[in-house]
Design a protein around this motif. Structure first.
Motif, mmCIF file in Angstrom:
data_model
loop_
_atom_site.group_PDB
_atom_site.id
_atom_site.type_symbol
_atom_site.label_atom_id
_atom_site.label_comp_id
_atom_site.label_asym_id
_atom_site.label_seq_id
_atom_site.Cartn_x
_atom_site.Cartn_y
_atom_site.Cartn_z
ATOM 1 N N MET A 68 0.762 -1.041 -0.223
ATOM 2 C CA MET A 68 -0.116 -0.020 -0.067
ATOM 3 C C MET A 68 0.712 1.087 -0.199
ATOM 4 N N PHE A 69 0.420 2.237 -0.838
ATOM 5 C CA PHE A 69 1.245 3.448 -0.661
ATOM 6 C C PHE A 69 0.238 4.575 0.308
ATOM 7 N N VAL A 70 1.129 5.309 0.891
ATOM 8 C CA VAL A 70 0.656 6.220 1.673
ATOM 9 C C VAL A 70 1.171 7.959 1.089
ATOM 10 N N VAL A 71 0.412 8.715 0.671
ATOM 11 C CA VAL A 71 0.895 9.723 0.197
ATOM 12 C C VAL A 71 0.549 10.897 1.357
ATOM 13 N N VAL A 72 1.224 11.889 1.518
ATOM 14 C CA VAL A 72 0.885 13.082 2.513
ATOM 15 C C VAL A 72 1.372 14.223 1.790
ATOM 16 N N GLY A 73 0.241 15.312 1.849
ATOM 17 C CA GLY A 73 0.407 16.654 1.405
ATOM 18 C C GLY A 73 -0.806 16.969 0.917
ATOM 19 N N GLU A 74 -0.885 18.327 0.244
ATOM 20 C CA GLU A 74 -1.816 19.077 -0.242
ATOM 21 C C GLU A 74 -2.859 18.579 -1.210
ATOM 22 N N ALA A 75 -3.991 18.884 -1.079
ATOM 23 C CA ALA A 75 -5.024 18.609 -1.977
ATOM 24 C C ALA A 75 -5.694 20.178 -1.937
ATOM 25 N N LEU A 76 -6.124 20.529 -3.368
ATOM 26 C CA LEU A 76 -6.407 21.955 -3.457
ATOM 27 C C LEU A 76 -7.137 22.036 -4.913
ATOM 28 N N VAL A 77 -7.489 23.149 -5.093
ATOM 29 C CA VAL A 77 -8.326 23.213 -6.459
ATOM 30 C C VAL A 77 -7.350 24.202 -7.398
ATOM 31 N N ASP A 78 -7.097 23.709 -8.563
ATOM 32 C CA ASP A 78 -6.572 24.586 -9.716
ATOM 33 C C ASP A 78 -7.580 25.302 -10.461
ATOM 34 N N LEU A 79 -7.340 26.643 -10.263
ATOM 35 C CA LEU A 79 -8.124 27.549 -11.317
ATOM 36 C C LEU A 79 -7.327 27.593 -12.446
ATOM 37 N N VAL A 80 -7.560 27.190 -13.682
ATOM 38 C CA VAL A 80 -6.972 27.083 -14.727
ATOM 39 C C VAL A 80 -7.504 27.809 -16.067
ATOM 40 N N GLY A 81 -6.732 28.962 -16.414
ATOM 41 C CA GLY A 81 -7.303 29.961 -17.440
ATOM 42 C C GLY A 81 -6.166 30.099 -18.430
ATOM 43 N N GLN A 82 -6.351 30.523 -19.890
ATOM 44 C CA GLN A 82 -5.608 30.662 -20.693
ATOM 45 C C GLN A 82 -5.346 32.326 -20.414
ATOM 46 N N ARG A 83 -3.912 32.449 -20.588
ATOM 47 C CA ARG A 83 -3.364 33.924 -20.588
ATOM 48 C C ARG A 83 -4.097 34.866 -21.398
ATOM 49 N N GLY A 84 -4.559 35.956 -20.869
ATOM 50 C CA GLY A 84 -5.381 37.141 -21.601
ATOM 51 C C GLY A 84 -6.972 36.468 -21.589
ATOM 52 N N SER A 85 -7.498 35.576 -20.938
ATOM 53 C CA SER A 85 -8.823 35.369 -20.893
ATOM 54 C C SER A 85 -9.075 35.442 -19.339
ATOM 55 N N ARG A 86 -10.383 35.890 -19.220
ATOM 56 C CA ARG A 86 -11.027 36.246 -17.906
ATOM 57 C C ARG A 86 -11.812 34.918 -17.427
ATOM 58 N N THR A 87 -11.881 33.996 -18.091
ATOM 59 C CA THR A 87 -12.296 32.497 -17.753
ATOM 60 C C THR A 87 -11.536 31.800 -16.989
ATOM 61 N N LEU A 88 -11.861 31.220 -15.884
ATOM 62 C CA LEU A 88 -11.046 30.061 -15.078
ATOM 63 C C LEU A 88 -12.029 28.762 -14.983
ATOM 64 N N VAL A 89 -11.311 27.634 -15.058
ATOM 65 C CA VAL A 89 -12.054 26.419 -14.988
ATOM 66 C C VAL A 89 -11.337 25.534 -13.631
ATOM 67 N N ALA A 90 -12.278 24.953 -12.909
ATOM 68 C CA ALA A 90 -11.761 24.738 -11.762
ATOM 69 C C ALA A 90 -11.303 23.016 -11.950
ATOM 70 N N HIS A 91 -10.304 22.723 -11.417
ATOM 71 C CA HIS A 91 -9.879 21.403 -11.403
ATOM 72 C C HIS A 91 -9.251 21.057 -10.072
ATOM 73 N N PRO A 92 -9.767 19.816 -9.529
ATOM 74 C CA PRO A 92 -9.136 19.079 -8.221
ATOM 75 C C PRO A 92 -7.423 19.116 -8.747
ATOM 76 N N GLY A 93 -6.691 19.510 -7.578
ATOM 77 C CA GLY A 93 -5.141 19.460 -7.895
ATOM 78 C C GLY A 93 -4.515 19.338 -6.501
ATOM 79 N N GLY A 94 -3.227 19.680 -6.539
ATOM 80 C CA GLY A 94 -2.219 19.486 -5.559
ATOM 81 C C GLY A 94 -1.386 18.413 -5.620
ATOM 82 N N SER A 95 -0.079 18.688 -5.875
ATOM 83 C CA SER A 95 0.908 17.833 -6.418
ATOM 84 C C SER A 95 0.723 16.385 -5.548
ATOM 85 N N PRO A 96 0.839 16.209 -4.198
ATOM 86 C CA PRO A 96 0.516 15.115 -3.708
ATOM 87 C C PRO A 96 -0.896 14.297 -3.986
ATOM 88 N N ALA A 97 -1.881 15.188 -4.045
ATOM 89 C CA ALA A 97 -3.175 14.703 -4.375
ATOM 90 C C ALA A 97 -3.265 14.052 -5.700
#
Length: 338
Positions: A1-30
């Motif tokens: 079994m693997f145990v991973v310890v660390g942050e889970a967060l939300v990535d708000l991703v947008g293209q440069r110059g755009s005002r639209t952000l899309v939410a994706h679950p993220g965080g490197s350990p997650a």
């Protein structure tokens, strides 16, 4: 079994110059935990999530992917955010994050590998408990300890300030994965392969440097291995390095090189086995680069792609390193004895 310890967060991703952000679950350990689960590994993520809609979204996403989530007893604050801006598919980040985690108990007896890194090992007060866990598990010698510094310069101050802590955690680890971009920030006047060899001397059995479109460099006490990046249709690089890490750890498990009792075997891994593990990890990262956000592939998808990856003629996928995309040059070699 693997145990991973660390942050889970939300990535708000947008293209440069755009005002639209899309939410994706993220965080490197997650992301690493999700990648491992989708590859068929049993994995628990110890993290911190807010008691809010974003936290529920992240937890549901991870559990749907097969991750057992332990988010602690204090969930009264908001879920952390990482704002990712994309330009030509390459992500840069701005963070709105807090990191704390309860004192961590000894890992379950069935655990074979502990993975951590990124903000969880850099931001107080939570980083102290993570380092304590790494120290205890190193002394016990029961599990493989995996570490990815995944440097975020905006949160770390200067390289001079960040280096001692990162080097200390390298010394507690058995497997270290790091990007060339991280090493360039930490050691601007040194070659990444020279730093990899120095880090190997601090204690790990294996150090792997991902070099974006230039592929991968891996070192053990007996081997140096250079491999090209996998060709793929590039959408973005969000989660690519984390997918590589999950592919690397999954590959080491499949090669029976995970667990405290297998450390000597890991240090003495033969060239053909290491080549197979690294190439499989690169393919996992390449598939992630072919779709938006940190969306690692399943075992079925990896198996289906394995037969066609070498024949692809599309862009070369970055592996969580150099920002530019370039095909592998003639200097890349299969491997050589050290």
């Amino acid at each position: 079994m693997f145990v991973v310890v660390g942050e889970a967060l939300v990535d708000l991703v947008g293209q440069r110059g755009s005002r639209t952000l899309v939410a994706h679950p993220g965080g490197s350990p997650a992301n690493v935990a999700l990648g491992l689960a989708r590859l068929g590994d049993e994995v628990t993520l110890m993290t911190r999530l807010g008691r809010d809609a974003l936290g529920e979204m992240v937890a549901a996403h991870l559990r749907a992917g097969g991750v057992h989530v332990e988010s602690g007893t204090d969930r009264s604050t908001s879920t952390s955010l990482a704002i990712a801006t994309l330009a030509a598919g390459i992500a840069t980040y701005d963070f709105r994050i807090e990191w704390d985690i309860d004192a961590l108990e000894p890992l379950p007896i069935e655990t074979r590998c502990l993975h951590t890194g990124s903000l969880a090992t850099a931001l107080t007060p939570g980083s102290r408990n993570v380092e304590d866990l790494m120290e205890r598990e190193q002394r016990r010698g029961r599990v493989t300890i995996s570490y990815d510094p995944n440097v975020r310069p905006a949160l770390l101050g200067s390289p001079h300030h960040a280096r001692p802590g990162i080097e200390r955690l390298v010394g507690l680890s058995d497997v270290v994965k790091v990007s060339d971009e991280d090493l360039l920030w930490l050691y601007p006047d040194r070659r990444d392969e020279d730093v990899a060899r120095e880090w190997l001397g601090r204690g790990p059995a294996l150090v792997v440097v991902t070099r974006g479109g230039r592929g991968v460099h891996a070192v053990t006490a007996n081997l140096e291995l250079r491999r090209p990046a996998q060709p793929i249709d590039l959408v973005d690089t969000v989660g690519a390095g984390d997918s590589f890490t999950s592919g690397l750890l999954d590959g080491l498990r499949r090669a029976d090189l995970i667990g405290g009792s297998r450390r000597a075997a890991l240090a003495a891994v033969d060239e053909s086995t290491l080549l197979s593990v690294v190439d499989a990890a690169a393919l996992v990262a390449a598939i992630t680069c072919s779709r938006p956000g940190a969306d690692p592939p399943t075992r079925t998808e990896v198996d289906a792609a394995a037969d066609t990856a070498r024949s692809s003629t599309t862009a070369t996928a970055p592996l969580g390193g150099s920002r530019g995309i370039a095909p592998p040059g003639p200097e890349l070699e299969q491997g050589r004895q050290r």
